[in-house]
Design an enzyme around this catalytic site. Structure first.
Site, mmCIF file in Angstrom:
data_model
loop_
_atom_site.group_PDB
_atom_site.id
_atom_site.type_symbol
_atom_site.label_atom_id
_atom_site.label_comp_id
_atom_site.label_asym_id
_atom_site.label_seq_id
_atom_site.Cartn_x
_atom_site.Cartn_y
_atom_site.Cartn_z
ATOM 1 N N SER A 120 34.202 37.684 30.380
ATOM 2 C CA SER A 120 32.925 36.830 30.243
ATOM 3 C C SER A 120 31.939 37.621 29.431
ATOM 4 O O SER A 120 31.591 38.481 29.752
ATOM 5 C CB SER A 120 32.644 36.588 31.844
ATOM 6 O OG SER A 120 31.066 36.209 31.671
ATOM 7 N N HIS B 189 35.957 34.230 28.251
ATOM 8 C CA HIS B 189 35.521 33.313 29.015
ATOM 9 C C HIS B 189 33.869 33.068 28.550
ATOM 10 O O HIS B 189 33.274 34.117 28.534
ATOM 11 C CB HIS B 189 35.557 33.652 30.319
ATOM 12 C CG HIS B 189 35.098 32.949 31.311
ATOM 13 N ND1 HIS B 189 35.662 31.923 31.890
ATOM 14 C CD2 HIS B 189 33.635 32.776 31.985
ATOM 15 C CE1 HIS B 189 35.111 31.150 32.999
ATOM 16 N NE2 HIS B 189 33.799 31.694 32.986
ATOM 17 N N ASP C 98 30.384 31.084 29.198
ATOM 18 C CA ASP C 98 29.786 30.219 30.287
ATOM 19 C C ASP C 98 28.279 29.680 29.816
ATOM 20 O O ASP C 98 27.308 30.445 29.293
ATOM 21 C CB ASP C 98 29.121 31.531 31.396
ATOM 22 C CG ASP C 98 30.091 32.010 32.060
ATOM 23 O OD1 ASP C 98 31.100 31.492 32.854
ATOM 24 O OD2 ASP C 98 30.357 33.380 31.999
ATOM 25 N N MET D 213 25.367 27.113 30.326
ATOM 26 C CA MET D 213 24.504 26.539 31.453
ATOM 27 C C MET D 213 23.434 25.894 30.927
ATOM 28 O O MET D 213 22.775 26.206 29.722
ATOM 29 C CB MET D 213 23.835 27.704 32.222
ATOM 30 C CG MET D 213 24.899 29.037 32.611
ATOM 31 S SD MET D 213 24.062 30.296 33.541
ATOM 32 C CE MET D 213 25.393 31.383 33.917
ATOM 33 N N HIS E 229 33.310 27.578 30.023
ATOM 34 C CA HIS E 229 33.000 27.105 31.260
ATOM 35 C C HIS E 229 31.895 26.428 31.185
ATOM 36 O O HIS E 229 30.836 27.095 30.950
ATOM 37 C CB HIS E 229 33.172 28.534 32.460
ATOM 38 C CG HIS E 229 32.514 28.302 33.805
ATOM 39 N ND1 HIS E 229 32.173 29.168 34.597
ATOM 40 C CD2 HIS E 229 32.381 26.898 34.334
ATOM 41 C CE1 HIS E 229 31.912 28.726 35.667
ATOM 42 N NE2 HIS E 229 31.905 27.534 35.638
ATOM 43 N N MET F 288 28.640 24.877 32.821
ATOM 44 C CA MET F 288 27.902 24.541 34.022
ATOM 45 C C MET F 288 26.687 23.742 33.674
ATOM 46 O O MET F 288 25.594 24.145 33.692
ATOM 47 C CB MET F 288 27.401 26.109 34.520
ATOM 48 C CG MET F 288 28.670 26.655 35.266
ATOM 49 S SD MET F 288 28.266 28.498 35.291
ATOM 50 C CE MET F 288 28.975 29.020 33.587
ATOM 51 N N MET G 48 35.307 29.072 41.946
ATOM 52 C CA MET G 48 34.116 29.783 41.865
ATOM 53 C C MET G 48 34.014 30.851 42.987
ATOM 54 O O MET G 48 33.880 30.131 44.148
ATOM 55 C CB MET G 48 32.751 29.211 41.669
ATOM 56 C CG MET G 48 32.638 28.237 40.479
ATOM 57 S SD MET G 48 32.842 29.308 38.939
ATOM 58 C CE MET G 48 31.327 30.770 39.218
ATOM 59 N N ASP H 161 36.435 33.125 39.592
ATOM 60 C CA ASP H 161 35.260 33.641 38.719
ATOM 61 C C ASP H 161 34.072 34.254 39.585
ATOM 62 O O ASP H 161 33.665 33.188 40.454
ATOM 63 C CB ASP H 161 34.904 32.397 37.907
ATOM 64 C CG ASP H 161 33.729 32.587 36.671
ATOM 65 O OD1 ASP H 161 33.170 33.906 36.828
ATOM 66 O OD2 ASP H 161 33.153 31.856 36.105
HETATM 67 C C1 DX5 Z 1 28.827 32.929 36.793
HETATM 68 C C2 DX5 Z 1 29.613 32.797 35.526
HETATM 69 C C3 DX5 Z 1 30.597 33.864 35.730
HETATM 70 C C4 DX5 Z 1 29.603 35.256 35.338
HETATM 71 C C5 DX5 Z 1 30.822 36.466 36.164
HETATM 72 O O1 DX5 Z 1 28.028 31.643 36.805
HETATM 73 O O2 DX5 Z 1 30.485 31.568 35.692
HETATM 74 O O3 DX5 Z 1 31.536 33.690 34.639
HETATM 75 O O4 DX5 Z 1 29.777 35.748 34.082
HETATM 76 O O5 DX5 Z 1 30.062 37.689 36.270
HETATM 77 P P1 DX5 Z 1 30.475 38.766 37.219
HETATM 78 O O6 DX5 Z 1 31.817 39.214 36.753
HETATM 79 O O7 DX5 Z 1 29.343 39.611 36.837
HETATM 80 O O8 DX5 Z 1 30.424 38.282 38.514
HETATM 81 ZN ZN ZN Z 2 32.334 31.337 34.381
#
Ligand code: DX5
Ligand code: ZN
Length: 222
Positions: free
Chosen positions: A8, A33, A35, A37, A66, A68, A137, A175
């Site tokens: 990530s 990956h 993320d 948001m 991903h 969100m 998740m 994740d």
């Molecule tokens: C959280 C993300 C994850 C995040 C995971 O909302 O979807 O992908 O980066 O981070 P760690 O590995 O630090 O839990």
């Molecule tokens: Zn993620």
């Protein structure tokens, strides 16, 4: 099948993005990956398409995006244009999931459906045959570095049972809160892909930590 590691980017140092991407390229990580948001679906804002586009020419690994965000179906074209291999949309913001998944595949991407910690796997009973991957998740989405939700292990096992019962090959990605210990338990329960952010980036030698995650072996009978 040997499990995959999806690194990530959220936990990377954005000031040195090029250096971080080169580290990922030179590591045993299978996917990057990303993320995205929106501050609406989740209580945080990360980065959007300009960052995906900036990373695209340098990255030598498949991009696992991903989203969100609310209304992810509006951005299928941009995600495809940014070079995504796999596009994950949340079940909770997809009232017409079948249509969204079909549109993702029409753009040449693999389709992933993401479930929040409170969303039961049985809701995918009539959809699982059409999706390439389920992203479970194991923290509430929005932030890196959170504590792993224990129930995710049992949830992974139940999803694996559903996939095997139907004779499918749908991947399970998990994740949030991934480290050596949670990885071992999730792989035993049937996970195929582990997303890891802070555990790797906060370690003294990220390339070595990725290697150790890849080398994990567990006894599984599925
Ligand atoms: C959280 C993300 C994850 C995040 C995971 O909302 O979807 O992908 O980066 O981070 P760690 O590995 O630090 O839990
Ligand atoms: Zn993620």
């Amino acid at each position: 099948m040997k499990h995959k590691i999806a690194l990530s980017l959220l936990a990377a140092d954005f000031l040195y993005l090029q250096k971080e991407i080169e580290m990922i390229n030179n590591s045993e990580a299978d996917w990057l990956h990303m993320d995205v948001m929106d501050g609406v679906f989740v209580p945080n804002i990360s980065f959007g398409f300009p960052i995906l586009e900036a990373v695209k020419p340098l990255l030598k690994k498949p991009m696992d995006v991903h989203l969100m965000i609310v209304e992810p179906q509006k951005f299928i074209r941009q995600v495809a244009a940014a070079g995504a291999y796999l596009m994950n949309v949340h079940y909770e913001v997809s009232p017409h999931l079948h249509r969204t998944v079909s549109a993702i595949k029409e753009k040449g991407m693999k389709a992933g459906v993401t479930l929040n910690p409170h969303t039961p796997v049985h809701l995918l009973e009539d959809m699982i045959q059409d999706i390439d991957m389920v992203l479970l998740m194991s923290v509430n989405p929005g932030f890196g570095g959170q504590t792993f939700i224990e129930h995710s292990v049992e949830k992974t096992a139940r999803l694996k049972d559903m996939i095997l019962r139907k004779g499918l090959h749908t991947l399970i990605e998990v994740d949030g809160g991934i480290n050596m210990e949670t990885s071992r338990r999730l792989l035993t329960a049937g996970a195929d892909v582990l997303v890891t952010g802070s555990f790797v980036f906060n370690s003294p030698n990220p390339v070595q930590t990725i290697k150790e995650l890849k080398e994990l072996t567990v006894n599984v009978d599925h």
